[in-house]
Design an enzyme around this catalytic site. Structure first.
Site, mmCIF file in Angstrom:
data_model
loop_
_atom_site.group_PDB
_atom_site.id
_atom_site.type_symbol
_atom_site.label_atom_id
_atom_site.label_comp_id
_atom_site.label_asym_id
_atom_site.label_seq_id
_atom_site.Cartn_x
_atom_site.Cartn_y
_atom_site.Cartn_z
ATOM 1 N N LYS A 197 1.979 -3.433 6.763
ATOM 2 C CA LYS A 197 2.300 -3.618 4.830
ATOM 3 C C LYS A 197 3.850 -2.871 4.954
ATOM 4 O O LYS A 197 5.416 -3.939 4.322
ATOM 5 C CB LYS A 197 1.805 -2.680 4.525
ATOM 6 C CG LYS A 197 0.332 -3.018 3.835
ATOM 7 C CD LYS A 197 0.116 -4.242 3.999
ATOM 8 C CE LYS A 197 -1.490 -4.637 3.427
ATOM 9 N NZ LYS A 197 -1.422 -5.555 2.957
ATOM 10 N N TYR A 255 -2.056 -0.435 10.904
ATOM 11 C CA TYR A 255 -1.904 -1.087 9.336
ATOM 12 C C TYR A 255 -1.406 -0.832 8.612
ATOM 13 O O TYR A 255 -0.323 -2.032 7.768
ATOM 14 C CB TYR A 255 -3.209 -0.929 8.862
ATOM 15 C CG TYR A 255 -3.616 -1.157 7.243
ATOM 16 C CD1 TYR A 255 -3.987 -2.352 7.031
ATOM 17 C CD2 TYR A 255 -3.329 -0.344 6.592
ATOM 18 C CE1 TYR A 255 -3.528 -2.856 5.767
ATOM 19 C CE2 TYR A 255 -4.098 -0.095 5.343
ATOM 20 C CZ TYR A 255 -3.534 -0.978 4.662
ATOM 21 O OH TYR A 255 -3.486 -1.783 3.410
ATOM 22 N N SER A 258 1.341 -1.120 0.035
ATOM 23 C CA SER A 258 0.338 0.060 -0.120
ATOM 24 C C SER A 258 0.970 1.309 -0.103
ATOM 25 O O SER A 258 2.136 1.096 0.720
ATOM 26 C CB SER A 258 -0.543 -0.178 1.042
ATOM 27 O OG SER A 258 -1.367 1.400 1.367
HETATM 28 C C1 UD1 Z 1 -6.453 4.833 4.331
HETATM 29 C C2 UD1 Z 1 -5.374 3.900 4.367
HETATM 30 C C3 UD1 Z 1 -4.439 3.343 2.792
HETATM 31 C C4 UD1 Z 1 -5.559 1.963 2.769
HETATM 32 C C5 UD1 Z 1 -7.040 2.721 2.598
HETATM 33 C C6 UD1 Z 1 -7.576 0.931 2.194
HETATM 34 C C7 UD1 Z 1 -3.326 5.560 5.170
HETATM 35 C C8 UD1 Z 1 -3.083 6.799 5.293
HETATM 36 N N1 UD1 Z 1 -4.073 5.073 4.195
HETATM 37 O O1 UD1 Z 1 -6.179 5.571 2.409
HETATM 38 O O2 UD1 Z 1 -3.303 2.800 2.807
HETATM 39 O O3 UD1 Z 1 -5.444 0.830 1.602
HETATM 40 O O4 UD1 Z 1 -7.406 2.998 3.636
HETATM 41 O O5 UD1 Z 1 -8.321 0.945 3.975
HETATM 42 O O6 UD1 Z 1 -3.610 4.587 6.403
HETATM 43 N N2 UD1 Z 1 -12.700 10.838 3.765
HETATM 44 C C9 UD1 Z 1 -13.041 11.491 3.699
HETATM 45 N N3 UD1 Z 1 -14.713 11.275 4.870
HETATM 46 C C10 UD1 Z 1 -14.658 10.244 4.913
HETATM 47 C C11 UD1 Z 1 -14.119 8.934 4.350
HETATM 48 C C12 UD1 Z 1 -12.818 9.880 3.790
HETATM 49 O O7 UD1 Z 1 -13.528 13.239 3.931
HETATM 50 O O8 UD1 Z 1 -16.039 10.075 5.201
HETATM 51 C C13 UD1 Z 1 -11.515 11.314 2.818
HETATM 52 C C14 UD1 Z 1 -9.760 11.195 3.798
HETATM 53 O O9 UD1 Z 1 -9.890 12.502 4.549
HETATM 54 C C15 UD1 Z 1 -8.857 10.830 2.331
HETATM 55 C C16 UD1 Z 1 -9.310 10.392 1.720
HETATM 56 O O10 UD1 Z 1 -10.735 10.862 2.101
HETATM 57 O O11 UD1 Z 1 -8.172 12.036 2.097
HETATM 58 C C17 UD1 Z 1 -9.421 9.228 1.397
HETATM 59 O O12 UD1 Z 1 -10.042 8.292 3.032
HETATM 60 P P1 UD1 Z 1 -10.055 6.505 2.187
HETATM 61 O O13 UD1 Z 1 -11.025 6.146 1.326
HETATM 62 O O14 UD1 Z 1 -10.715 6.432 3.952
HETATM 63 O O15 UD1 Z 1 -8.947 5.870 1.989
HETATM 64 P P2 UD1 Z 1 -7.780 6.796 2.599
HETATM 65 O O16 UD1 Z 1 -7.028 7.076 4.303
HETATM 66 O O17 UD1 Z 1 -6.063 7.219 1.791
#
Ligand code: UD1
Length: 337
Positions: A154, A150, A125
């Site tokens: 990795k 997590y 990841s």
């Molecule tokens: C995270 C993990 C990644 C993992 C992935 C899958 C980290 C840094 N990243 O990615 O390694 O493979 O999860 O589980 O650990 N967001 C919102 N509202 C929400 C949900 C998300 O604004 O309700 C935003 C988050 O702040 C982020 C983006 O959307 O900026 C993507 O979030 P998310 O889909 O959770 O993935 P990551 O955190 O990037």
């Protein structure tokens, strides 16, 4: 027909990879205890490919059960997806993550050695980069600053693989660093099946648009980015799945030792608000949302440098963010609002 063990093959990325393996004439044999997926994924696979893959419903940390699978199936290679992946849960229950994610890889490598299976594709990841030193981020950027247990599993698994490769040059392994996989198969037969309240952005968007959640919370609009929300590299799961087939084929073409890491992303960063706006535009539906505080552990911006994947694997993404958000919505509709 060559045969590949696909651990976690009933999961989101694993199931899409089974489709692409079959399309490439490689038989997937799924090893998955369905703890985080459902049996109906197999029906979806059958509808898409005309074949129902074999599944062994076992835990990958169970050495005896894994040994039996290898003895019966006699695979040529392995793609190891099986792992726990909820960042928040890993903070609350780190032992579960270290046990399952590292234990399953150790078990797998032992069983592979016992059965002289040498080719392995491993799911890593972009979380291994942590905040990252420069964007787009290249494979030689420093790793080890992951923001969660997590993420550290990795980091440890990658190091473990490098150590095992050094000790056994016959082992040929590729580690694929996924950026943010989203979307679903365009047939809407398979997709992501989040259990409970989704942690990830796109399943939350589709559920909010479907009225299953009151609203999406955008985690922060005060980052120093173009609209204040975080930037990620969202990649269509079908593009991602295809990279696994190319990685296996690439390993096959190499003579001698292989221990290589590749970024799998589009190379483009999108903000959270851009993802919401694109979803609304492509699907003609509104996403109710509100701006909330930053989420602990989020990095501000990360997206991939994909030059190495293109140069060596001949892989590049073909689908866009809009394609992925259209397919994610189709899948949500197929699941039923
Ligand atoms: C995270 C993990 C990644 C993992 C992935 C899958 C980290 C840094 N990243 O990615 O390694 O493979 O999860 O589980 O650990 N967001 C919102 N509202 C929400 C949900 C998300 O604004 O309700 C935003 C988050 O702040 C982020 C983006 O959307 O900026 C993507 O979030 P998310 O889909 O959770 O993935 P990551 O955190 O990037």
């Amino acid at each position: 027909m060559k045969k590949t063990i696909v651990t976690g093959g009933a999961g989101f990325i694993g199931s899409h990879t089974c489709v692409e393996l079959l399309a490439a004439g490689i038989e997937p044999v799924i090893v998955d205890d369905l703890r985080n997926s459902e049996e109906r994924v197999l029906d979806g696979l059958e509808k898409i490919t005309g074949r129902k893959p074999v599944i062994h419903r076992i835990d990958c940390t169970d050495a005896r059960a894994m040994d039996l699978v290898f003895a019966t199936e006699r695979p040529d290679s392995v793609i190891h997806f099986a792992a726990d992946k909820a960042v928040g849960e890993s903070v609350r229950d780190p032992l579960k993550y270290y046990h399952n994610n590292i234990g399953s890889l150790v078990t797998l490598l032992r069983v592979m050695a016992d059965h002289q299976v040498k080719d392995l594709v491993f799911s890593s990841s972009c979380t291994v980069y942590g905040e990252g030193d420069k964007l787009p981020i290249t494979e030689d950027s420093p790793t080890g600053a992951a923001a969660s247990p997590y993420g550290y599993t990795k980091v440890v698994c990658e190091q473990l693989l490098r150590d095992v490769c050094a000790a056994d040059p016959a082992l040929r392994t590729v580690m694929l660093r996924y950026f943010n996989p989203i979307g679903a198969h365009p047939s809407a037969q398979i997709g992501e099946l989040p259990i409970g309240v989704p942690n990830n952005l796109v399943p939350f968007i589709t559920q909010a648009a479907a009225g299953l959640r009151k609203q999406l919370t955008v985690f922060g609009n005060d980052y120093p980015t173009r609209d204040g929300s975080c930037i990620r590299d969202y990649i269509h799961v079908v593009d991602l799945a295809k990279a696994h087939v190319l990685a296996l084929q690439w390993i096959n073409r190499q003579s001698g030792a292989v221990c290589e890491v590749f970024n799998l992303g589009t190379g483009q960063g999108s903000t959270v608000l851009e993802a919401v706006n694109t979803f609304e535009a492509v699907n003609g539906v509104k996403v109710p949302y509100a701006i909330g505080p930053r989420r602990a552990g989020d990095v501000m911006a990360i997206y991939a440098d994909t030059a190495k994947s293109l140069r060596l694997l001949g892989w590049r993404t073909e689908l866009t963010l809009a394609d992925a958000l259209r397919d994610a919505w189709r899948w949500q509709l197929a699941l039923g609002k």
